[in-house]
Design an enzyme around this catalytic site. Structure first.
Site, PDB file in Angstrom:
ATOM      1  N   ALA A  23       0.840  -1.212   0.000  1.00  0.00           N
ATOM      2  CA  ALA A  23       0.000   0.000   0.000  1.00  0.00           C
ATOM      3  C   ALA A  23       0.870   1.257   0.000  1.00  0.00           C
ATOM      4  O   ALA A  23       0.589   2.232  -0.716  1.00  0.00           O
ATOM      5  CB  ALA A  23      -0.914  -0.012   1.228  1.00  0.00           C
ATOM      6  N   VAL A  25       4.046   1.636  -1.027  1.00  0.00           N
ATOM      7  CA  VAL A  25       4.788   1.807  -2.285  1.00  0.00           C
ATOM      8  C   VAL A  25       3.844   2.316  -3.381  1.00  0.00           C
ATOM      9  O   VAL A  25       4.167   3.276  -4.098  1.00  0.00           O
ATOM     10  CB  VAL A  25       5.463   0.478  -2.701  1.00  0.00           C
ATOM     11  CG1 VAL A  25       6.039   0.578  -4.105  1.00  0.00           C
ATOM     12  CG2 VAL A  25       6.558   0.109  -1.698  1.00  0.00           C
ATOM     13  N   ARG A  73      15.681  -7.347  15.365  1.00  0.00           N
ATOM     14  CA  ARG A  73      15.860  -6.507  16.546  1.00  0.00           C
ATOM     15  C   ARG A  73      17.300  -6.002  16.449  1.00  0.00           C
ATOM     16  O   ARG A  73      18.193  -6.755  16.091  1.00  0.00           O
ATOM     17  CB  ARG A  73      15.575  -7.317  17.795  1.00  0.00           C
ATOM     18  CG  ARG A  73      14.100  -7.778  17.788  1.00  0.00           C
ATOM     19  CD  ARG A  73      13.593  -8.193  19.139  1.00  0.00           C
ATOM     20  NE  ARG A  73      12.125  -8.163  19.168  1.00  0.00           N
ATOM     21  CZ  ARG A  73      11.345  -9.248  19.017  1.00  0.00           C
ATOM     22  NH1 ARG A  73      11.878 -10.433  18.843  1.00  0.00           N
ATOM     23  NH2 ARG A  73      10.029  -9.136  19.056  1.00  0.00           N
ATOM     24  N   ASP A 129       0.540  -8.584  19.196  1.00  0.00           N
ATOM     25  CA  ASP A 129       0.138  -8.385  20.603  1.00  0.00           C
ATOM     26  C   ASP A 129      -0.981  -7.363  20.807  1.00  0.00           C
ATOM     27  O   ASP A 129      -1.571  -7.310  21.883  1.00  0.00           O
ATOM     28  CB  ASP A 129       1.348  -7.924  21.432  1.00  0.00           C
ATOM     29  CG  ASP A 129       2.403  -9.002  21.549  1.00  0.00           C
ATOM     30  OD1 ASP A 129       2.095 -10.173  21.262  1.00  0.00           O
ATOM     31  OD2 ASP A 129       3.546  -8.672  21.931  1.00  0.00           O
ATOM     32  N   GLY A 187     -14.641 -20.203  23.495  1.00  0.00           N
ATOM     33  CA  GLY A 187     -15.488 -20.649  24.604  1.00  0.00           C
ATOM     34  C   GLY A 187     -14.693 -21.251  25.750  1.00  0.00           C
ATOM     35  O   GLY A 187     -15.146 -22.200  26.399  1.00  0.00           O
ATOM     36  N   HIS A 253       5.227 -19.593  17.717  1.00  0.00           N
ATOM     37  CA  HIS A 253       5.390 -18.676  16.582  1.00  0.00           C
ATOM     38  C   HIS A 253       4.482 -18.957  15.399  1.00  0.00           C
ATOM     39  O   HIS A 253       4.451 -18.165  14.443  1.00  0.00           O
ATOM     40  CB  HIS A 253       6.852 -18.668  16.124  1.00  0.00           C
ATOM     41  CG  HIS A 253       7.736 -17.949  17.082  1.00  0.00           C
ATOM     42  ND1 HIS A 253       8.169 -18.509  18.256  1.00  0.00           N
ATOM     43  CD2 HIS A 253       8.229 -16.691  17.064  1.00  0.00           C
ATOM     44  CE1 HIS A 253       8.909 -17.635  18.917  1.00  0.00           C
ATOM     45  NE2 HIS A 253       8.959 -16.519  18.217  1.00  0.00           N
ATOM     46  N   GLN A 255       1.613 -18.425  15.464  1.00  0.00           N
ATOM     47  CA  GLN A 255       0.705 -17.269  15.530  1.00  0.00           C
ATOM     48  C   GLN A 255       1.263 -16.049  14.801  1.00  0.00           C
ATOM     49  O   GLN A 255       0.550 -15.080  14.557  1.00  0.00           O
ATOM     50  CB  GLN A 255       0.444 -16.890  17.001  1.00  0.00           C
ATOM     51  CG  GLN A 255      -0.303 -17.952  17.762  1.00  0.00           C
ATOM     52  CD  GLN A 255      -0.106 -17.821  19.273  1.00  0.00           C
ATOM     53  OE1 GLN A 255      -0.936 -17.235  19.949  1.00  0.00           O
ATOM     54  NE2 GLN A 255       0.979 -18.349  19.798  1.00  0.00           N
TER      55      GLN A 255
HETATM   56  P1  ADP Z   1       8.780  -4.336  18.591  1.00  0.00           P
HETATM   57  O1  ADP Z   1       8.893  -3.197  17.643  1.00  0.00           O
HETATM   58  O2  ADP Z   1       8.119  -5.532  17.982  1.00  0.00           O
HETATM   59  O3  ADP Z   1       8.190  -3.930  19.911  1.00  0.00           O
HETATM   60  P2  ADP Z   1      11.412  -4.435  19.882  1.00  0.00           P
HETATM   61  O4  ADP Z   1      10.912  -3.935  21.183  1.00  0.00           O
HETATM   62  O5  ADP Z   1      12.366  -5.563  19.903  1.00  0.00           O
HETATM   63  O6  ADP Z   1      10.257  -4.880  18.880  1.00  0.00           O
HETATM   64  O7  ADP Z   1      12.100  -3.195  19.140  1.00  0.00           O
HETATM   65  C1  ADP Z   1      12.593  -3.326  17.821  1.00  0.00           C
HETATM   66  C2  ADP Z   1      13.795  -2.454  17.635  1.00  0.00           C
HETATM   67  O8  ADP Z   1      13.440  -1.085  17.809  1.00  0.00           O
HETATM   68  C3  ADP Z   1      14.941  -2.660  18.607  1.00  0.00           C
HETATM   69  O9  ADP Z   1      15.736  -3.779  18.308  1.00  0.00           O
HETATM   70  C4  ADP Z   1      15.712  -1.360  18.440  1.00  0.00           C
HETATM   71  O10 ADP Z   1      16.461  -1.385  17.246  1.00  0.00           O
HETATM   72  C5  ADP Z   1      14.575  -0.351  18.263  1.00  0.00           C
HETATM   73  N1  ADP Z   1      14.261   0.296  19.545  1.00  0.00           N
HETATM   74  C6  ADP Z   1      13.529  -0.187  20.565  1.00  0.00           C
HETATM   75  N2  ADP Z   1      13.473   0.670  21.600  1.00  0.00           N
HETATM   76  C7  ADP Z   1      14.213   1.737  21.239  1.00  0.00           C
HETATM   77  C8  ADP Z   1      14.567   2.972  21.870  1.00  0.00           C
HETATM   78  N3  ADP Z   1      14.139   3.286  23.100  1.00  0.00           N
HETATM   79  N4  ADP Z   1      15.353   3.829  21.190  1.00  0.00           N
HETATM   80  C9  ADP Z   1      15.802   3.545  19.954  1.00  0.00           C
HETATM   81  N5  ADP Z   1      15.500   2.396  19.296  1.00  0.00           N
HETATM   82  C10 ADP Z   1      14.722   1.510  19.926  1.00  0.00           C
HETATM   83  O1  F6P Z   2       5.775  -9.052  20.295  1.00  0.00           O
HETATM   84  C1  F6P Z   2       5.341 -10.128  19.510  1.00  0.00           C
HETATM   85  C2  F6P Z   2       5.772 -11.451  20.122  1.00  0.00           C
HETATM   86  O2  F6P Z   2       5.357 -12.482  19.252  1.00  0.00           O
HETATM   87  C3  F6P Z   2       5.283 -11.712  21.542  1.00  0.00           C
HETATM   88  O3  F6P Z   2       3.933 -12.107  21.603  1.00  0.00           O
HETATM   89  C4  F6P Z   2       6.249 -12.759  21.982  1.00  0.00           C
HETATM   90  O4  F6P Z   2       6.370 -12.788  23.375  1.00  0.00           O
HETATM   91  C5  F6P Z   2       7.544 -12.319  21.336  1.00  0.00           C
HETATM   92  O5  F6P Z   2       7.183 -11.508  20.219  1.00  0.00           O
HETATM   93  C6  F6P Z   2       8.431 -13.437  20.873  1.00  0.00           C
HETATM   94  O6  F6P Z   2       9.610 -12.883  20.409  1.00  0.00           O
HETATM   95  P1  F6P Z   2      10.700 -13.668  19.540  1.00  0.00           P
HETATM   96  O7  F6P Z   2      10.257 -13.634  18.114  1.00  0.00           O
HETATM   97  O8  F6P Z   2      11.954 -12.903  19.758  1.00  0.00           O
HETATM   98  O9  F6P Z   2      10.761 -15.073  20.055  1.00  0.00           O
END
Ligand code: ADP
Ligand code: F6P
Length: 323
Positions: A23, A25, A73, A129, A187, A253, A255
């Site tokens: 969407a 792009v 990450r 989530d 349920g 996973h 899910q």
């Molecule tokens: P999600 O986006 O699914 O919640 P994460 O919490 O692992 O996943 O965050 C994804 C990425 O976002 C991290 O690996 C990091 O690169 C970046 N990130 C998370 N928190 C911060 C922060 N406070 N400041 C800058 N980058 C962040």
């Molecule tokens: O944030 C999405 C999620 O799937 C959570 O529900 C779960 O706890 C976590 O990511 C699992 O993370 P990973 O892919 O690093 O195992």
């Protein structure tokens, strides 16, 4: 002028990310803008791992789970050094604005880029989530719920045949949304979520009562982040064997994958379109969301800091309907 848009997917992947990429792009191309995709979340910005996207490179992905831009990450992006490298890459590609698709962590990263480095940035909420404030649903949640529901319907078949109780663990380390929706829809006799303190003695009473009332099998849904522990720990603590024969299923996973549902595709299309239009309109540091059917912008800070209200009434109704 907003001529060149950058795009990345970050954090835990979610069904619907590809649909949103398509969407974004196509909206950008329609508005005569170019799109550069960065691979593997913020890592792609730091390592200058980029790809030019066109309407054709996003063909055939509307129905595909995962993300063609890959996700990761990236702890390095939390450091100033990592952020400066990301900025250099954005400058090198002459990016005028960035769209980041991801969960609360990713949108926290988007906020840093916008606030600290003045990069116009729009966030799209994507996480199975459903834990972001400012949108009724995040991308991927509906698909994850349907995937889990499908599996649990199958577990119910075998639970019924064998007069067993199934403890089913669904995803959600800090969020009980999947557990609540899945539990309601299948349920379940009990739904355990991180948002509520779990009283295992009460849970045991409810299950014993279900047996007394002639229920030959039961389903208990447990969010992985429940305060009483994971499904195995809870099973030990409950010592249910004298009431029901117990089996445990951890859905994991599975899910996170699969073809996005219609609801997720429609959400992805709307949010993707609106994100591009918001950048064009010079908005920055906001997340696009939809609440009560209406487009809504929420500052990235609020979106990640404020906690979404959890509908406890749904748990109450689910209990009544499972009696
Ligand atoms: P999600 O986006 O699914 O919640 P994460 O919490 O692992 O996943 O965050 C994804 C990425 O976002 C991290 O690996 C990091 O690169 C970046 N990130 C998370 N928190 C911060 C922060 N406070 N400041 C800058 N980058 C962040
Ligand atoms: O944030 C999405 C999620 O799937 C959570 O529900 C779960 O706890 C976590 O990511 C699992 O993370 P990973 O892919 O690093 O195992």
């Amino acid at each position: 002028m907003m001529k060149r848009i950058g795009l990345l997917t970050s954090g835990g992947d979610a069904p619907g990310m590809n649909t949103a990429i398509r969407a974004i792009v196509r909206t950008a191309v329609h508005r005569k803008m170019t799109i550069t995709g960065f691979l593997k979340g913020f890592r792609g910005l730091i390592n200058d791992d980029a790809t030019t996207m066109t309407s054709r490179t996003v063909g055939g992905i509307i129905n595909r789970g995962g993300t063609i831009l890959k996700s990761a990450r990236c702890p390095e992006f939390k450091t100033r050094q990592g952020q400066r490298r990301a900025l250099e890459t954005l400058k090198k590609h002459a990016i005028d604005g960035l769209i980041i698709i991801g969960g609360d962590g990713s949108l926290a990263g988007a906020h840093v880029l916008s606030q600290r480095y003045n990069v116009p940035t729009i966030g799209i909420p994507a996480s199975i989530d459903n834990d972001l404030y400012g949108t009724d649903f995040t991308l991927g949640f509906d698909t994850a719920v349907n995937t889990a529901l499908n599996a649990i319907d199958k577990l119910r078949d075998t639970a019924t045949s064998h007069d067993r109780l199934f403890l089913v663990q669904v995803m959600g380390r800090t969020s009980g949304y999947i557990a609540e929706y899945v539990g309601f829809a299948c349920g379940a006799e009990e739904i355990l979520v991180p948002e509520e303190k779990t009283d295992l003695r009460k849970v045991r009473r409810v299950l014993a009562h279900a047996k007394d009332r002639g229920k030959s099998s039961c389903i208990v849904i447990i969010a992985e982040g429940d305060d009483a522990g994971n499904a195995f720990r809870i099973s030990q603590k409950l010592a249910l064997e004298e009431i029901y024969e117990v089996r445990i299923a951890v859905l994991g996973h599975v899910q996170r994958g699969g073809s996005p549902t219609a609801a997720d595709r429609i959400l992805a299309g709307r949010l993707g379109y609106e994100a591009v239009m918001a950048l064009r309109a010079r908005k920055t540091d906001v997340m696009v969301g939809i609440t009560a059917g209406q487009l809504r912008f929420t500052t990235l800070l609020k979106a990640v800091r404020k906690s979404k209200s959890f509908d406890r009434k749904m748990l109450k109704i689910a209990h009544i309907l499972a009696t």
